[in-house]
Design an enzyme around this catalytic site. Sequence first.
Site, PDB file in Angstrom:
ATOM      1  N   LYS A   1     -39.435 -20.957  13.590  1.00 47.93           N
ATOM      2  CA  LYS A   1     -39.398 -21.405  14.950  1.00 47.93           C
ATOM      3  C   LYS A   1     -40.576 -20.998  15.489  1.00 47.93           C
ATOM      4  CE  LYS A   1     -35.645 -21.229  17.332  1.00 47.93           C
ATOM      5  NZ  LYS A   1     -34.397 -20.432  18.079  1.00 47.93           N
TER       6      LYS A   1
ATOM      7  N   THR B   1     -35.740 -28.670  22.462  1.00 49.15           N
ATOM      8  CA  THR B   1     -35.414 -28.218  23.892  1.00 49.15           C
ATOM      9  C   THR B   1     -35.809 -29.048  25.012  1.00 49.15           C
ATOM     10  OG1 THR B   1     -35.507 -25.842  22.752  1.00 49.15           O
ATOM     11  CG2 THR B   1     -35.581 -26.288  25.207  1.00 49.15           C
TER      12      THR B   1
HETATM   13  N1  LIG Z   1     -21.418 -21.281  21.627  1.00 48.27           N
HETATM   14  C1  LIG Z   1     -21.743 -21.115  22.910  1.00 48.27           C
HETATM   15  N2  LIG Z   1     -20.704 -20.639  24.022  1.00 48.27           N
HETATM   16  C2  LIG Z   1     -21.075 -20.442  25.188  1.00 48.27           C
HETATM   17  N3  LIG Z   1     -22.110 -20.780  25.916  1.00 48.27           N
HETATM   18  C3  LIG Z   1     -22.853 -21.446  25.094  1.00 48.27           C
HETATM   19  C4  LIG Z   1     -22.819 -21.563  23.822  1.00 48.27           C
HETATM   20  N4  LIG Z   1     -23.976 -22.181  23.149  1.00 48.27           N
HETATM   21  C5  LIG Z   1     -24.700 -22.197  24.272  1.00 48.27           C
HETATM   22  N5  LIG Z   1     -24.306 -21.764  25.331  1.00 48.27           N
HETATM   23  C6  LIG Z   1     -24.769 -21.745  26.795  1.00 48.27           C
HETATM   24  O1  LIG Z   1     -25.490 -23.013  26.750  1.00 48.27           O
HETATM   25  C7  LIG Z   1     -27.025 -22.613  27.287  1.00 48.27           C
HETATM   26  C8  LIG Z   1     -28.346 -23.678  26.318  1.00 48.27           C
HETATM   27  O2  LIG Z   1     -27.742 -23.450  24.847  1.00 48.27           O
HETATM   28  P1  LIG Z   1     -28.952 -23.285  23.904  1.00 48.27           P
HETATM   29  O3  LIG Z   1     -28.193 -23.335  22.564  1.00 48.27           O
HETATM   30  O4  LIG Z   1     -30.046 -23.963  24.275  1.00 48.27           O
HETATM   31  O5  LIG Z   1     -29.273 -21.676  23.864  1.00 48.27           O
HETATM   32  P2  LIG Z   1     -30.125 -20.777  24.491  1.00 48.27           P
HETATM   33  O6  LIG Z   1     -29.711 -19.547  25.113  1.00 48.27           O
HETATM   34  O7  LIG Z   1     -31.260 -21.347  25.269  1.00 48.27           O
HETATM   35  O8  LIG Z   1     -30.725 -20.291  23.196  1.00 48.27           O
HETATM   36  P3  LIG Z   1     -32.028 -20.057  22.487  1.00 48.27           P
HETATM   37  O9  LIG Z   1     -32.975 -19.396  23.309  1.00 48.27           O
HETATM   38  O10 LIG Z   1     -31.441 -19.173  21.351  1.00 48.27           O
HETATM   39  O11 LIG Z   1     -32.341 -21.422  21.848  1.00 48.27           O
HETATM   40  C9  LIG Z   1     -27.071 -21.108  26.829  1.00 48.27           C
HETATM   41  O12 LIG Z   1     -27.905 -20.466  27.536  1.00 48.27           O
HETATM   42  C10 LIG Z   1     -25.667 -20.917  27.128  1.00 48.27           C
HETATM   43  O13 LIG Z   1     -25.187 -20.475  28.513  1.00 48.27           O
HETATM   44  C1  LIG Z   2     -34.925 -23.666  20.513  1.00 48.71           C
HETATM   45  C2  LIG Z   2     -35.387 -22.465  21.080  1.00 48.71           C
HETATM   46  O1  LIG Z   2     -35.233 -21.407  20.559  1.00 48.71           O
HETATM   47  C3  LIG Z   2     -36.266 -22.716  21.986  1.00 48.71           C
HETATM   48  O2  LIG Z   2     -36.702 -23.912  22.501  1.00 48.71           O
HETATM   49  O3  LIG Z   2     -36.702 -21.669  22.691  1.00 48.71           O
HETATM   50  K   LIG Z   3     -31.071 -18.638  18.697  1.00 44.22           K
HETATM   51 MG   LIG Z   4     -36.190 -19.678  21.644  1.00 39.70          MG
END
Ligand SMILES: Nc1ncnc2c1ncn2[C@@H]1O[C@H](COP(=O)(O)OP(=O)(O)OP(=O)(O)O)[C@@H](O)[C@H]1O
Ligand SMILES: CC(=O)C(=O)O
Ligand SMILES: [K+]
Ligand SMILES: [Mg+2]
Length: 475
Positions: free
Chosen positions: A222, A280
Site C-alpha cells: 500500500k 479511497t
Molecule cells: N468492520 C467495520 N466495523 C465498523 N465500522 C467500520 C468497519 N469498517 C469500516 N468502518 C467504518 O467505516 C469507515 C471507513 O472505512 P475504511 O475501510 O475506509 O476504513 P479506514 O478507517 O479509512 O481504514 P484505513 O485507513 O485502514 O483504510 C471507518 O473509519 C469506520 O468508521
Molecule cells: C486504503 C487506505 O489505506 C488509504 O487510502 O489510506
Molecule cells: K487497513
Molecule cells: Mg491508509
Amino acid sequence: MNELHNRTKIVATLGPASAKKEVLLQMIKAGLNVCRINFSHGKHEEHLQTINLIREINLENNFNVGILADLQGPKIRIGDMENNGVAFAAGDIVNIITTPKVGDKESIYITYTAFPKDVNPGEIFLLDDGKMQMRVLDTNKTDTVKAEVIYGGILSSKKGVNLPFTKTSTPSLTEKDREDLEFALKHNIDWIGLSFVREAKDIIDLKKIIAKSGSTAKVVAKIEKPEAIDNIDSIIDVTDGVMVARGDLGVEMPMEEVPLLQKQIVRKCNALAKPVIIATQMMDSMVANPRPTRAEANDVANSVLDGADAVMLSNETSVGLYPVIVIEAMSSIVRNIENGMYPYYNDSQIEEHPETFLADSVCNSAVYLAEKTSAKAIVAMTFSGYSAYQIASQRPKARTFVFTGNRDLMNSISLVWGVKAFYYDKFETTDQTIKEVNNILKENGFVQEGEVIINTFSTPIAEKGRTNTIKVSVA
Ligand SMILES: Nc1ncnc2c1ncn2[C@@H]1O[C@H](COP(=O)(O)OP(=O)(O)OP(=O)(O)O)[C@@H](O)[C@H]1O
Ligand SMILES: CC(=O)C(=O)O
Ligand SMILES: [K+]
Ligand SMILES: [Mg+2]
C-alpha cells in the site's frame, strides 16, 4: 452473470453494511471480484464469519471471489469518542493524551505513545483523512499534548491521525499486525495488504514470514507515504501487487500531487505486470446517496483509462447505505469505458526481465497475435499464473482465460485485469488439452463457432515449465 461484467476488477471492503449473505451475493452478482477485510476494524471472530461467508458463497455458486486482508500497519488512531462522535470548532483547545479513555471535549486518547515526545509546538496534525486539523500548542514530552483546533467537525471513534510534519518512529509490522497476519495466513487468505510501506525491505520481511508459514498468499504494497514514493521502483520490483492508497497518501503528501502519482505508479505497475488497485473515496458520496457525483464517475473512469487492474470501495460498502447499488454504478461506469474507449488504454509499456525474457516474449507475442487475428480469447495454461499476469498487463482486447490445477490461483487472480479462471488438472497430449480447453470456452459462451483462440502453454506438457509455445486455433 459475473462473466459478462467488467474487466477492470472491483474490490470492496466488507463491514456491517455488507457482511451478510443476501447483500454480499447481490454485490458479487453486480460485479464484485475481491472482498477486502480491513483489520483496522472489527474482531477476529467477526472477520472469520465474513471469510466463511465468502467461501460459502463461492462454493455454492462456483465463484472465485478473492479475499484481501488489509493489515492496519503503524496507523495512528484516536480511541472511542463519547456518543461515538464529539463536535469541535475552530479555536477549541483539547488535550491529546496517551492514557486510554473515552474521548470528550476536554481530552482525546491517541494510540501512539511517543506522540508527546515526537511532536513540537507549532506542528500541524490531521484527523479523519485530513477532514479535521489541529496545531500543537504545548507538549509535556511524556503523556499530554495541548492542541488547538484549526478546522473542526464531528470527530467519531477510532479515526486516523496523520503527522505529515513530524518524524515518527514505528516499525512497519506492529504487534497487532503480526497477530492479524497469523490469523489471515491460518485462514488461507489470497492477498495480504501491507499499510504504510516505506521500503522494499518491508515487503521482503513480510514475504519471509508468509513463506515460513508455508502459505502462498500474495502481497499488496500500500503506497501511502512519501518514503514509499521515493522507493517506488524497488518496492514494485519485490511486491506481487500495489495499492494507491489515496486516503493517507493525500494527507501525508500534498493532495494535488496524488493524481500524477497515481498515473506514474499505474504505468510502472503495468510495465512490470504487477496488478494495481486504485483506492479511497472513489464513490464517497454514495455512502449516503444512491447516485455518485459526476466527479466520482470521472474518477473511476479515469482510473480505468490510467490502466488500473482494480478500483476499490471502502466505507461505501463497509458502512454505506447502498452497498449493492454502488457496485452496480461502479460496474456500469467501468464497462462503459471498456466498451467505448478501448484504444485509449491499450498503451502500456512492457519491460522484459532478463531472467524471464523468453516467457515474456512468448506472452507479448500472444497478445500481438490476438490483436492481429481479432481473437476472442487468449488462454494461459498455468500453475503459477505468471503468464496470465504478463498477458493481462498488456490489456488485450481478447479476454484472458487461465486454465489451472492450482485452486489458490483461481481466487487470487480475481484481482488481475480481465482474467477469468477455470479449474483444469488434466495434462495429457497437447492436442487433446487444447481441444478440451477450447470446448470449455465454447460451452460457457465465451467464444462462438469460428472465432479465433490463442493458446499459450509449455511443452513438453508434462514438464510444467515456463510458457514457450503459442497455438492459433479456431473454435
Ligand atoms: N468492520 C467495520 N466495523 C465498523 N465500522 C467500520 C468497519 N469498517 C469500516 N468502518 C467504518 O467505516 C469507515 C471507513 O472505512 P475504511 O475501510 O475506509 O476504513 P479506514 O478507517 O479509512 O481504514 P484505513 O485507513 O485502514 O483504510 C471507518 O473509519 C469506520 O468508521
Ligand atoms: C486504503 C487506505 O489505506 C488509504 O487510502 O489510506
Ligand atoms: K487497513
Ligand atoms: Mg491508509
